[in-house]
Each structure stands twice: as structure tokens, then as C-alpha cells.
Design a protein around this motif. Structure first.
Motif, PDB file in Angstrom:
ATOM      1  N   GLN A   1       0.842  -1.206   0.000  1.00  0.00           N
ATOM      2  CA  GLN A   1       0.000   0.000   0.000  1.00  0.00           C
ATOM      3  C   GLN A   1       0.865   1.240   0.000  1.00  0.00           C
ATOM      4  O   GLN A   1       1.951   1.266   0.592  1.00  0.00           O
ATOM      5  CB  GLN A   1      -0.945  -0.003   1.198  1.00  0.00           C
TER       6      GLN A   1
ATOM      7  N   GLN B   1      -6.988  -4.175  -4.542  1.00  0.00           N
ATOM      8  CA  GLN B   1      -6.897  -5.383  -5.338  1.00  0.00           C
ATOM      9  C   GLN B   1      -6.420  -6.546  -4.480  1.00  0.00           C
ATOM     10  O   GLN B   1      -5.532  -6.372  -3.627  1.00  0.00           O
ATOM     11  CB  GLN B   1      -5.940  -5.208  -6.521  1.00  0.00           C
TER      12      GLN B   1
ATOM     13  N   PRO C   1     -10.070   5.502  -4.502  1.00  0.00           N
ATOM     14  CA  PRO C   1      -9.269   4.422  -3.931  1.00  0.00           C
ATOM     15  C   PRO C   1      -9.564   3.092  -4.613  1.00  0.00           C
ATOM     16  O   PRO C   1     -10.707   2.789  -4.953  1.00  0.00           O
ATOM     17  CB  PRO C   1      -9.699   4.400  -2.466  1.00  0.00           C
ATOM     18  N   VAL C   2      -8.520   2.290  -4.788  1.00  0.00           N
ATOM     19  CA  VAL C   2      -8.642   0.981  -5.430  1.00  0.00           C
ATOM     20  C   VAL C   2      -7.944  -0.051  -4.551  1.00  0.00           C
ATOM     21  O   VAL C   2      -6.812   0.145  -4.124  1.00  0.00           O
ATOM     22  CB  VAL C   2      -8.023   0.978  -6.844  1.00  0.00           C
TER      23      VAL C   2
ATOM     24  N   THR D   1     -10.881  -6.681  -7.952  1.00  0.00           N
ATOM     25  CA  THR D   1     -10.643  -5.241  -7.867  1.00  0.00           C
ATOM     26  C   THR D   1     -11.859  -4.550  -7.273  1.00  0.00           C
ATOM     27  O   THR D   1     -12.988  -4.772  -7.724  1.00  0.00           O
ATOM     28  CB  THR D   1     -10.333  -4.652  -9.257  1.00  0.00           C
ATOM     29  N   LEU D   2     -11.606  -3.719  -6.268  1.00  0.00           N
ATOM     30  CA  LEU D   2     -12.647  -2.899  -5.638  1.00  0.00           C
ATOM     31  C   LEU D   2     -12.338  -1.438  -5.891  1.00  0.00           C
ATOM     32  O   LEU D   2     -11.223  -0.978  -5.623  1.00  0.00           O
ATOM     33  CB  LEU D   2     -12.710  -3.165  -4.129  1.00  0.00           C
ATOM     34  N   ARG D   3     -13.320  -0.696  -6.383  1.00  0.00           N
ATOM     35  CA  ARG D   3     -13.163   0.749  -6.594  1.00  0.00           C
ATOM     36  C   ARG D   3     -14.175   1.452  -5.691  1.00  0.00           C
ATOM     37  O   ARG D   3     -15.377   1.292  -5.845  1.00  0.00           O
ATOM     38  CB  ARG D   3     -13.393   1.123  -8.064  1.00  0.00           C
TER      39      ARG D   3
ATOM     40  N   VAL E   1     -19.825   0.248  -4.298  1.00  0.00           N
ATOM     41  CA  VAL E   1     -18.444  -0.118  -4.601  1.00  0.00           C
ATOM     42  C   VAL E   1     -18.445  -0.974  -5.860  1.00  0.00           C
ATOM     43  O   VAL E   1     -19.257  -1.899  -5.991  1.00  0.00           O
ATOM     44  CB  VAL E   1     -17.798  -0.889  -3.431  1.00  0.00           C
ATOM     45  N   GLN E   2     -17.555  -0.673  -6.790  1.00  0.00           N
ATOM     46  CA  GLN E   2     -17.455  -1.459  -8.023  1.00  0.00           C
ATOM     47  C   GLN E   2     -16.560  -2.664  -7.769  1.00  0.00           C
ATOM     48  O   GLN E   2     -15.399  -2.521  -7.406  1.00  0.00           O
ATOM     49  CB  GLN E   2     -16.880  -0.616  -9.162  1.00  0.00           C
TER      50      GLN E   2
ATOM     51  N   ARG F   1      -4.229   1.307  -3.388  1.00  0.00           N
ATOM     52  CA  ARG F   1      -3.712   2.458  -4.121  1.00  0.00           C
ATOM     53  C   ARG F   1      -4.767   3.556  -4.169  1.00  0.00           C
ATOM     54  O   ARG F   1      -5.963   3.316  -4.014  1.00  0.00           O
ATOM     55  CB  ARG F   1      -3.369   2.062  -5.564  1.00  0.00           C
ATOM     56  N   ASN F   2      -4.295   4.761  -4.415  1.00  0.00           N
ATOM     57  CA  ASN F   2      -5.155   5.897  -4.725  1.00  0.00           C
ATOM     58  C   ASN F   2      -4.999   6.203  -6.203  1.00  0.00           C
ATOM     59  O   ASN F   2      -3.896   6.529  -6.656  1.00  0.00           O
ATOM     60  CB  ASN F   2      -4.770   7.126  -3.896  1.00  0.00           C
ATOM     61  N   GLU F   3      -6.078   6.091  -6.959  1.00  0.00           N
ATOM     62  CA  GLU F   3      -6.041   6.405  -8.385  1.00  0.00           C
ATOM     63  C   GLU F   3      -6.897   7.630  -8.664  1.00  0.00           C
ATOM     64  O   GLU F   3      -7.565   8.157  -7.764  1.00  0.00           O
ATOM     65  CB  GLU F   3      -6.508   5.196  -9.202  1.00  0.00           C
TER      66      GLU F   3
END
Length: 441
Positions: free
Chosen positions: A319, A367, A364-365, A430-432, A414-415, A358-360
Motif C-alpha cells: 500500500q 486489489q 481508492p482501489v 478489484t474494488l473501486r 463499490v465497483q 492504491r489511490n487512483e
């Protein structure tokens, strides 16, 4: 073939055929009328020349520039048949013997002739057939030009009308496509064409019946799972009492262990069913909170670290951010737990499970990557269905973990996406998340 294409094709063919038939009919009709008009001109000129005293005189008349072949040939003979006058002596046409219209060939040229005969004199007016045909063709062509222009214009108007008519069907289709699976609101029929309103009404009735059946099914599962909790707890207690009574007798130790494992699996399955029923009920929306994501991930890793160590799986965290997201903390915890548990369960001994935070740009994402067998491409669209298992049969599982994860993700906006890894074998979940707005002090 679609309704739109069928309608356009047939109407286009119909307009083309009708346009061509109309153009041909107009051409023939205009030609016939022009021919009749020219014949009448011959007669009128002959009658005019007949009434002119002393014959026809053109002294002092100056004609404007024109093609002389287009001129009428006017001839007059006396009662003895002697030529009195001719508008063009260089183009002699023989005198007719009777009053009326006729076709005469003179000097290799076909003439249309009108002859007026009486005892005193003969007046004859002639016109070249080639000139008549050219004038008739020109008149007919001018008559067909508006029709030829109207055909493509009618195509454009027709396409616009069809687009407007079919667009109402597209609007209904878009409303159905945008509808959520759990939506109970009927599809509006006011904007739909009259022809498909019975279909929409039938669809609304079908959706209502389907939702009612699904609600009954969820209530049954929730009630059954709730009722099973007490007897399963009693079974677990009795197995514990039995184990305590038997002690360390190796003769029964394996059977007691099997009973305890089976009781634990049944209790876990009932717990999953209750959790899934609660997530899918939609009766109560989760309380939206600002949730720090990193502590939830660390707690999940700590809970599953003993299981990963027991299976010789390298479980790690990568992270570079500590984002704060919107959602219900308990449901997000269940979501992360299920993904990590699923990854560890299907990763063979000696494999790795990496959790990446991660922060995109979109938010936030998170995996979860494993080195397991992955999921067959044909099974990927069904992995979120309840009790569906795409993994080998020897791997223990109920087929509810991903269904619970999907339900929790949907409730918290949440995606969630699953895909086979491209860098190596395994699966990547993957969670967005929705980023939480910054608070002002």
C-alpha cells in the motif's frame, strides 16, 4: 432483420417503384399530350393561312434568330394545283389530296402534315417529325424532373419519420435497460407506441410476479437459516460434551473431529445465508460513514494470517495510501474478508496472495491477487450467482462468498470486478471505492 430496417427497406422499394412508374406514366402522357398539341397547332395555322386574303405574305417580317428546322412549312395551292406560295421553297412537301392529318416522307425527311382542301385552294402546314419528337421528349423530361427530385426528398422525410417512430421504441428499451434488477417501479407506458403497450403491461406484471417470488424465496432462506441456528448450536454443544466425555480416546478422536468440522461448516453456511439475506433484502440501507480503509484491510489480514500460514501461503500487503471512503464499516469489512478468504481458499500451498491498496484518479482501489487456478472465461459472468462454483470440486466452499461480496459491494456503491491475471496464473479481484469528501476543521 430489425423492424426499423424492414420498414425502411420496404418503404424505400415502394417509393422507388411508385416513383419510376409515375415518371414513366408522366413521360408517356406528356409525350401524347405534346403530340396532340402539335397536331392542333398544325390545324390552327392552316386555318389561319386559309383565312388570309391573297394568300400568305411575309414581306417585311423579320424572325428572331432560331433553328430554321423548327419552323413550320406553310404551302398554298390554287384550285388547279399550282403552287401559290411556300414559306420555304427549298423543302417541298407534296400536296395532300384530302383534308386531315397524315405522315409524309419527302427528301428523306418524315413530316407531320395537316392539309385543308376545298374547291378554291389547298392550304398545307407541315412540321418535321424529328422536331416534334425532340420537343415532346423535352416536355416529358421537364415533367419528370420534379418527380425525380421528390424521390430522394421523400426518402429523407421517410427516414426522419421512421426514426421518430422507432425512437419511441428505443426510449422504452433504454428505460428497461437502465432499470435496476431490484427495481419495482412499473415501466411507464404513456410514451410508448400504442402497439406495444400491451407488451409493456405484460412485462410489468411479469416483473411484479418475479419480484414477489424472489422476495418469498429470500424470506424463506432467511427464516430457514434463522431457525437452523438454534439446533446447530445445540449440535455443536452436544459434540463438545461428547468430546469431553470421551476424552483423548484415539478410537473416537477422528470421528469427533469430523463431527466438529461438519458442525462448524453448517454453522458457517447458516451465517452466510443470513448475511446474504440481509444484504439482498434491501429493507434497510446501510448507514453512510467515513471509513478509514487501511485499518479494515490490516484487521482482515490479521484474521486470515493463521489460515494462510497453515496453508503455507505468502499473504502480504502493498500500500502507498491510507484513503478514507464512504460506506458502512461492517459491510465493507465483510466485503474485504470474503475476497481475502476466497483468495486463500483457492490458492495452492506455497502460493501467494497480495493485497494492494492504491489511490487512483477515480478514487481508492483495492486489489486482491492470488496465484490460484483462476476462473474459466465462460464462468466469469456467473461467479456472483449464489451457490455457483467454478473451482474444482475438491476445494471446500459453499458458492456464497462472492455472492455476499457482490451484495455488500452493491449496497455500498463499490465497483467489484473479477478478472484472470495476465502476468501469471491466478485471479485478481478489484474494488473501486467512493472517496470521502475532505472535512473542514
Amino acid at each position: 432483420m430489425s423492424l426499423r430496417r424492414t420498414l425502411r427497406l420496404w418503404l424505400t422499394v415502394l417509393l422507388t417503384v411508385f416513383g419510376l412508374v409515375t415518371a414513366v406514366a408522366s413521360y408517356l402522357t406528356a409525350g401524347y399530350e405534346a403530340d396532340d398539341f402539335f397536331d392542333n397547332q398544325l390545324r390552327q395555322i392552316a386555318l389561319y393561312a386559309w383565312g388570309v386574303p391573297q394568300g400568305f405574305r411575309s414581306d417585311g417580317m423579320v424572325a428572331p434568330p432560331h433553328d430554321q428546322e423548327d419552323d413550320f412549312l406553310i404551302q398554298v395551292w390554287d384550285s388547279d394545283g399550282a403552287a401559290v406560295m411556300s414559306s420555304d421553297p427549298s423543302r417541298p412537301v407534296p400536296r395532300g389530296e384530302a383534308t386531315g392529318l397524315s405522315d409524309v416522307t419527302a427528301g428523306g425527311i418524315v413530316w407531320r402534315v395537316y392539309t385543308a382542301v376545298d374547291p378554291a385552294r389547298t392550304v398545307q402546314v407541315s412540321q418535321q417529325m424529328e422536331v416534334r419528337e425532340e420537343l415532346a421528349a423535352d416536355a416529358s423530361l421537364r415533367a419528370t424532373i420534379p418527380i425525380a427530385l421528390l424521390i430522394p426528398l421523400s426518402w429523407l422525410v421517410l427516414n426522419w419519420i421512421i426514426g421518430r417512430a422507432i425512437g419511441r421504441l428505443d426510449q422504452v428499451a433504454a428505460e428497461v435497460a437502465d432499470r435496476e434488477a431490484k427495481g419495482l417501479t412499473p415501466i411507464p407506458v404513456e410514451a410508448a407506441p400504442v402497439e406495444i403497450r400491451p407488451l409493456i403491461s405484460a412485462m410489468n406484471g411479469l416483473v411484479q410476479r418475479l419480484q414477489s417470488a424472489l422476495s418469498q424465496q429470500r424470506r424463506f432462506v432467511a427464516d430457514a437459516a434463522h431457525e437452523l441456528r438454534t439446533p446447530l448450536a445445540a449440535i455443536a454443544l452436544q459434540v463438545s460434551n461428547l468430546a469431553a466425555a470421551i476424552g483423548n480416546d484415539p478410537k473416537y478422536a477422528a470421528r469427533i473431529a469430523d463431527l466438529q468440522a461438519g458442525s462448524a461448516r453448517a454453522t458457517a453456511l447458516v451465517g452466510q445465508l443470513l448475511r446474504l439475506a440481509r444484504f439482498e433484502s434491501g429493507d434497510a440501507t446501510p448507514q453512510d460513514q467515513r471509513v478509514a480503509l487501511l485499518p479494515l484491510v490490516i484487521e482482515s489480514l490479521e484474521r486470515f494470517a493463521p489460515l494462510a500460514e497453515h496453508r503455507s501461503i505468502d499473504l502480504g500487503l502493498d500500500q502507498d495510501a491510507a484513503p478514507v471512503v464512504h460506506g458502512a464499516a461492517e459491510e465493507l469489512r465483510v466485503l474485504i474478508d470474503n475476497l481475502i478468504d476466497n483468495a486463500i481458499r483457492y490458492t495452492p500451498a506455497g502460493g501467494t496472495v497480495d493485497v494492494i491498496l492504491r489511490n487512483e484518479s477515480g478514487g481508492p482501489v483495492l486489489q486482491v491477487r492470488d496465484t490460484g487456478p483462476g476462473i474459466p472465461a465462460a464462468s466469469l459472468p456467473r461467479v456472483f450467482e449464489r451457490f455457483f462454483r467454478a473451482s474444482p470440486a475438491e476445494i471446500e466452499g459453499s458458492g456464497l462468498g462472492l455472492a455476499i461480496a457482490k451484495a455488500a459491494a452493491d449496497r455500498n456503491h463499490v465497483q467489484l470486478a473479477l478478472a484472470n491475471r495476465t502476468d501469471r496464473t491466478g485471479l485478481c479481484a478489484t474494488l473501486r471505492f467512493r472517496p470521502a469528501a475532505a472535512t473542514t476543521p
